[in-house]
Motif scaffolding. Structure first.
Motif, PDB file in Angstrom:
ATOM      1  N   SER A 160       0.827  -1.191   0.000  1.00 52.26           N
ATOM      2  CA  SER A 160       0.000   0.000   0.000  1.00 52.26           C
ATOM      3  C   SER A 160       0.865   1.246   0.000  1.00 52.26           C
ATOM      4  O   SER A 160       2.086   1.194   0.097  1.00 52.26           O
ATOM      5  CB  SER A 160      -0.933   0.000   1.212  1.00 52.26           C
ATOM      6  OG  SER A 160      -0.180   0.109   2.399  1.00 52.26           O
ATOM      7  N   GLN A 161       0.195   2.389  -0.075  1.00 53.49           N
ATOM      8  CA  GLN A 161       0.890   3.669  -0.167  1.00 53.49           C
ATOM      9  C   GLN A 161       1.707   3.966   1.086  1.00 53.49           C
ATOM     10  O   GLN A 161       2.752   4.608   1.014  1.00 53.49           O
ATOM     11  CB  GLN A 161      -0.140   4.779  -0.403  1.00 53.49           C
ATOM     12  CG  GLN A 161       0.445   6.162  -0.612  1.00 53.49           C
ATOM     13  CD  GLN A 161      -0.635   7.198  -0.836  1.00 53.49           C
ATOM     14  OE1 GLN A 161      -1.831   6.909  -0.709  1.00 53.49           O
ATOM     15  NE2 GLN A 161      -0.251   8.409  -1.186  1.00 53.49           N
ATOM     16  N   TYR A 162       1.238   3.479   2.237  1.00 52.83           N
ATOM     17  CA  TYR A 162       1.897   3.794   3.501  1.00 52.83           C
ATOM     18  C   TYR A 162       2.478   2.536   4.141  1.00 52.83           C
ATOM     19  O   TYR A 162       2.141   1.421   3.773  1.00 52.83           O
ATOM     20  CB  TYR A 162       0.898   4.484   4.438  1.00 52.83           C
ATOM     21  CG  TYR A 162       0.412   5.809   3.868  1.00 52.83           C
ATOM     22  CD1 TYR A 162       1.241   6.921   3.854  1.00 52.83           C
ATOM     23  CD2 TYR A 162      -0.862   5.926   3.324  1.00 52.83           C
ATOM     24  CE1 TYR A 162       0.817   8.128   3.319  1.00 52.83           C
ATOM     25  CE2 TYR A 162      -1.303   7.126   2.793  1.00 52.83           C
ATOM     26  CZ  TYR A 162      -0.453   8.229   2.787  1.00 52.83           C
ATOM     27  OH  TYR A 162      -0.869   9.411   2.251  1.00 52.83           O
ATOM     28  N   ASP A 163       3.336   2.738   5.154  1.00 58.57           N
ATOM     29  CA  ASP A 163       4.121   1.632   5.704  1.00 58.57           C
ATOM     30  C   ASP A 163       3.370   0.774   6.711  1.00 58.57           C
ATOM     31  O   ASP A 163       3.659  -0.414   6.838  1.00 58.57           O
ATOM     32  CB  ASP A 163       5.392   2.178   6.373  1.00 58.57           C
ATOM     33  CG  ASP A 163       6.362   2.767   5.362  1.00 58.57           C
ATOM     34  OD1 ASP A 163       6.301   2.369   4.189  1.00 58.57           O
ATOM     35  OD2 ASP A 163       7.173   3.631   5.760  1.00 58.57           O
ATOM     36  N   GLY A 164       2.468   1.372   7.469  1.00 55.11           N
ATOM     37  CA  GLY A 164       1.823   0.569   8.487  1.00 55.11           C
ATOM     38  C   GLY A 164       0.723   1.305   9.216  1.00 55.11           C
ATOM     39  O   GLY A 164       0.415   2.469   8.929  1.00 55.11           O
ATOM     40  N   VAL A 165       0.112   0.600  10.176  1.00 54.45           N
ATOM     41  CA  VAL A 165      -0.988   1.135  10.974  1.00 54.45           C
ATOM     42  C   VAL A 165      -0.641   0.945  12.441  1.00 54.45           C
ATOM     43  O   VAL A 165      -0.122  -0.101  12.848  1.00 54.45           O
ATOM     44  CB  VAL A 165      -2.317   0.412  10.648  1.00 54.45           C
ATOM     45  CG1 VAL A 165      -3.456   0.990  11.484  1.00 54.45           C
ATOM     46  CG2 VAL A 165      -2.632   0.519   9.157  1.00 54.45           C
ATOM     47  N   VAL A 166      -0.929   1.958  13.267  1.00 49.68           N
ATOM     48  CA  VAL A 166      -0.564   1.930  14.676  1.00 49.68           C
ATOM     49  C   VAL A 166      -1.729   2.458  15.522  1.00 49.68           C
ATOM     50  O   VAL A 166      -2.542   3.257  15.048  1.00 49.68           O
ATOM     51  CB  VAL A 166       0.705   2.784  14.910  1.00 49.68           C
ATOM     52  CG1 VAL A 166       0.435   4.244  14.626  1.00 49.68           C
ATOM     53  CG2 VAL A 166       1.251   2.598  16.310  1.00 49.68           C
ATOM     54  N   ARG A 167      -1.804   1.988  16.758  1.00 48.97           N
ATOM     55  CA  ARG A 167      -2.724   2.557  17.753  1.00 48.97           C
ATOM     56  C   ARG A 167      -1.899   3.082  18.930  1.00 48.97           C
ATOM     57  O   ARG A 167      -0.920   2.457  19.341  1.00 48.97           O
ATOM     58  CB  ARG A 167      -3.680   1.495  18.306  1.00 48.97           C
ATOM     59  CG  ARG A 167      -4.774   1.012  17.400  1.00 48.97           C
ATOM     60  CD  ARG A 167      -5.648   0.048  18.196  1.00 48.97           C
ATOM     61  NE  ARG A 167      -6.560  -0.715  17.386  1.00 48.97           N
ATOM     62  CZ  ARG A 167      -7.816  -0.350  17.103  1.00 48.97           C
ATOM     63  NH1 ARG A 167      -8.261   0.799  17.558  1.00 48.97           N
ATOM     64  NH2 ARG A 167      -8.595  -1.117  16.362  1.00 48.97           N
ATOM     65  N   PHE A 168      -2.335   4.199  19.496  1.00 48.86           N
ATOM     66  CA  PHE A 168      -1.806   4.654  20.770  1.00 48.86           C
ATOM     67  C   PHE A 168      -2.719   4.102  21.860  1.00 48.86           C
ATOM     68  O   PHE A 168      -3.946   4.141  21.738  1.00 48.86           O
ATOM     69  CB  PHE A 168      -1.789   6.186  20.848  1.00 48.86           C
ATOM     70  CG  PHE A 168      -0.834   6.825  19.880  1.00 48.86           C
ATOM     71  CD1 PHE A 168       0.530   6.760  20.088  1.00 48.86           C
ATOM     72  CD2 PHE A 168      -1.300   7.485  18.754  1.00 48.86           C
ATOM     73  CE1 PHE A 168       1.418   7.355  19.203  1.00 48.86           C
ATOM     74  CE2 PHE A 168      -0.433   8.083  17.864  1.00 48.86           C
ATOM     75  CZ  PHE A 168       0.934   8.010  18.085  1.00 48.86           C
ATOM     76  N   ALA A 169      -2.113   3.575  22.928  1.00 51.57           N
ATOM     77  CA  ALA A 169      -2.914   2.962  23.986  1.00 51.57           C
ATOM     78  C   ALA A 169      -2.305   3.234  25.356  1.00 51.57           C
ATOM     79  O   ALA A 169      -1.095   3.447  25.492  1.00 51.57           O
ATOM     80  CB  ALA A 169      -3.009   1.448  23.755  1.00 51.57           C
ATOM     81  N   ALA A 170      -3.179   3.250  26.373  1.00 52.63           N
ATOM     82  CA  ALA A 170      -2.744   3.361  27.764  1.00 52.63           C
ATOM     83  C   ALA A 170      -3.596   2.412  28.588  1.00 52.63           C
ATOM     84  O   ALA A 170      -4.819   2.588  28.676  1.00 52.63           O
ATOM     85  CB  ALA A 170      -2.902   4.794  28.267  1.00 52.63           C
ATOM     86  N   GLN A 171      -2.947   1.391  29.156  1.00 49.86           N
ATOM     87  CA  GLN A 171      -3.675   0.394  29.921  1.00 49.86           C
ATOM     88  C   GLN A 171      -2.928   0.084  31.216  1.00 49.86           C
ATOM     89  O   GLN A 171      -1.708   0.279  31.308  1.00 49.86           O
ATOM     90  CB  GLN A 171      -3.853  -0.885  29.089  1.00 49.86           C
ATOM     91  CG  GLN A 171      -4.779  -0.689  27.882  1.00 49.86           C
ATOM     92  CD  GLN A 171      -4.983  -1.963  27.098  1.00 49.86           C
ATOM     93  OE1 GLN A 171      -4.037  -2.513  26.550  1.00 49.86           O
ATOM     94  NE2 GLN A 171      -6.238  -2.428  27.050  1.00 49.86           N
ATOM     95  N   PRO A 172      -3.649  -0.375  32.226  1.00 50.65           N
ATOM     96  CA  PRO A 172      -3.005  -0.675  33.512  1.00 50.65           C
ATOM     97  C   PRO A 172      -1.892  -1.704  33.344  1.00 50.65           C
ATOM     98  O   PRO A 172      -1.974  -2.558  32.454  1.00 50.65           O
ATOM     99  CB  PRO A 172      -4.166  -1.233  34.350  1.00 50.65           C
ATOM    100  CG  PRO A 172      -5.399  -0.684  33.706  1.00 50.65           C
ATOM    101  CD  PRO A 172      -5.084  -0.609  32.241  1.00 50.65           C
TER     102      PRO A 172
END
Length: 584
Positions: A441-453
């Motif tokens: 695809s046009q871009y390198d990847g997909v990421v999520r920002f997360a904050a969990q205990p």
């Protein structure tokens, strides 16, 4: 001969020389003694220009009928004079002897001494060229010695000796140099001709094969090039007026274009192959007009209305036969420049449409000189590991060994990806989830920002967790929505892709790269999140910078500066403030 010691440039030919009447008239702008069928040039414009473009021109000529040596001084001062105090210059006889000129039986010598008001260059040492090999690049690209034959045409039979005298008086000579323009595809390896690729695809289709697989060997190239005859231009260009078609036919216009995968190509060619003044870019993107096999004038910006970054990636030559320049200016008439610009825009479109064949611009230094063999590559990696080890001295990470598996500083985008994943796995960067990576695809990847205990492992601490966020910002756990991730060796590569339209800045949320580069300085500002005074601007663990343009912004993780902060926090703080803050 180029003499850096006396700041002069001399051309000696062994032709017929002038007779007396020819010599009296040769500097008039409408006089030329060239035979059109066998010579290059137009109406004596060149002789007029060098006489009145500089302040000291030494002229020598001799044959069996006539012999003269003289000097023409203050030509440029007279042209620039607005007070009427500079007398009109004339040729004055001189009695000095030039051993090089005396060594030939007949011919002519022109010698320009540089310096003085409004002359360019004021000093030949500006180019930082001190050898015949370096000056050959300059002369073949920037002067008529670089014969334009639009590859496939008849080559020039001209050969010449090039002597360079350095500032210490040492003379070096390269004999029998060929007069041929330095076409980018001949200087840069792994460059592909578009027509050849199309032919291979057509043959595959006719043979019932997959055309995309048939051209795999042409992919990952440094650049694309093609030539266009007047017939090609007339048949392929749309919306040409009758007048424009007439120009193409009457002047037998032909053109050449080279599309580089990255503008860094031009720097690499200039700095490592031509070995000229850094950032001079002896070859670069733009339109070079030429007439009667000679380059003429400076590069012109290709007037693109979209994907404007392509104008810096594409080197175009538009060649005319028999076009009349504006006398004394060595420029073309406006209507000829207009058709040349239109042709250049067409060529950019043709080459850019096949940029799927080019390597991605990761921002790393291009390799234009050779194909690296396996044993060479292994040796280079060992040398790099020894000279540029990647060391993490901070005792709070990569327990229990406190050592990172990557042993040397990144050299490529792939190295960046490996190091980034190591930092994620080692807990240096926390709260990032990689959903996908792609080479398609046009871009390198997909990421999520997360904050969990447990949430406390995300909280900022200058010593144990300098990449964290303030506790007040961690009100409750969260998992963000998917966002676009881009990897690069240098931020420069991503910025160039934004400028060329390959990728859209508004789509990218996070860029991960080794070094910041310099191209951001044109249109971007940077907020450093490694400066502890700006921690309140860091919304997620591990982010190092915010890259801002006039309209949008995106987050960045600069691994080189991240590692510096972990190893030497105080020195890194000082650097961040000087590089991106208000401190000087």
């Amino acid at each position: 001969m180029v003499d850096l010691r006396e700041n002069s440039f001399q051309v000696i030919d062994n032709g017929t020389g002038f007779d007396k009447e020819q010599f009296r008239a040769f500097m008039a702008p409408n006089i030329s003694f060239k035979k059109e069928s066998t010579s290059r040039g137009n109406k004596g414009v060149g002789a007029t220009y060098i006489a009145y473009g500089f302040n000291e021109l030494e002229i020598r000529t001799k044959n069996s009928n006539f012999h003269f040596a003289g000097v023409f001084r203050n030509g440029r001062d007279w042209v620039e004079d607005t007070s009427g105090t500079v007398h009109r210059p004339h040729v004055s006889p001189i009695n000095t002897v030039d051993p090089r000129f005396e060594a030939i039986d007949q011919g002519t010598s022109f010698k320009i001494r540089f310096g003085g008001k409004n002359t360019r260059p004021a000093n030949l040492s500006w180019y930082q060229a001190t050898t015949p090999e370096q000056w050959l690049y300059l002369l073949l690209v920037r002067t008529p010695l670089g014969h334009i034959n639009i590859p496939g045409g008849a080559p020039s039979a001209i050969v010449f000796d090039l002597t360079v005298v350095d500032a210490s008086g040492v003379a070096r000579t390269s004999p029998d140099c060929g007069a041929k323009y330095k076409y980018p595809h001949e200087e840069i390896k792994a460059s592909q001709r578009v027509g050849q690729v199309i032919s291979v695809q057509r043959a595959a289709i006719e043979g019932g094969k997959d055309p995309s697989k048939a051209i795999e060997k042409y992919r990952n190239s440094n650049g694309l090039y093609e030539t266009f005859s007047s017939t090609d231009l007339l048949s392929s260009m749309k919306n040409l007026s009758d007048e424009e078609k007439g120009f193409i036919q009457d002047h037998h216009i032909a053109a050449y274009g080279y599309f580089a995968y990255s503008t860094a190509i031009w720097d690499q060619l200039n700095d490592t192959k031509a070995k000229l003044r850094k950032n001079y870019r002896i070859l670069r993107g733009g339109l070079q007009m030429a007439n009667n096999h000679m380059v003429q004038g400076d590069l012109i910006t290709i007037p693109l209305t979209k994907s404007i970054g392509h104008q810096n990636q594409t080197h175009v030559i538009v060649h005319f036969s028999g076009a009349e320049p504006d006398l004394g200016r060595k420029g073309f008439q406006p209507e000829l420049r207009a058709i040349a610009e239109k042709i250049a825009v067409f060529i950019v479109g043709q080459l850019a449409s096949r940029r799927d064949l080019l390597k991605g611009d990761s921002g790393e230094e291009p390799d234009i000189g050779r194909e690296i063999q396996v044993h060479d590559w292994l040796r280079e990696q060992e040398n790099h590991e020894e000279k540029h080890p990647l060391v993490l001295t901070n005792e709070n990470f990569f327990l229990p060994t406190r050592k990172i598996s990557v042993q040397s500083e990144p050299l490529s985008e792939q190295d960046v990806i490996v190091l980034f994943n190591q930092l994620l796995a080692g807990g240096v960067i926390r709260g990032l989830r990689l959903l996908a990576t792609s080479q398609v695809s046009q871009y390198d990847g997909v990421v999520r920002f997360a904050a969990q205990p447990p949430m406390d492992h995300l909280v900022f601490d200058e010593v144990t967790n300098p990449l964290g966020v303030y506790e007040e910002q961690l009100q409750k756990p969260y998992i963000g929505h998917p966002q676009i991730l881009e990897y690069k060796y240098s931020l420069d590569g991503l910025i160039r892709e934004f400028e060329s339209g390959v990728k859209k800045q508004k789509d990218v949320s996070l860029a991960v790269f080794w070094e910041m580069g310099t191209e951001y300085e044109r249109d971007y500002s940077i907020l450093s999140l490694l400066d502890f005074a700006h921690i309140h601007h860091r919304p997620h663990h591990g982010l190092t910078h915010v890259i801002r343009s006039a309209n949008t912004s995106f987050y960045a993780i600069c691994l080189k500066e991240l590692m510096a902060l972990l190893n030497e926090p105080e020195a890194a703080q000082d650097f961040q403030r000087r590089a991106y803050g208000d401190e000087i």
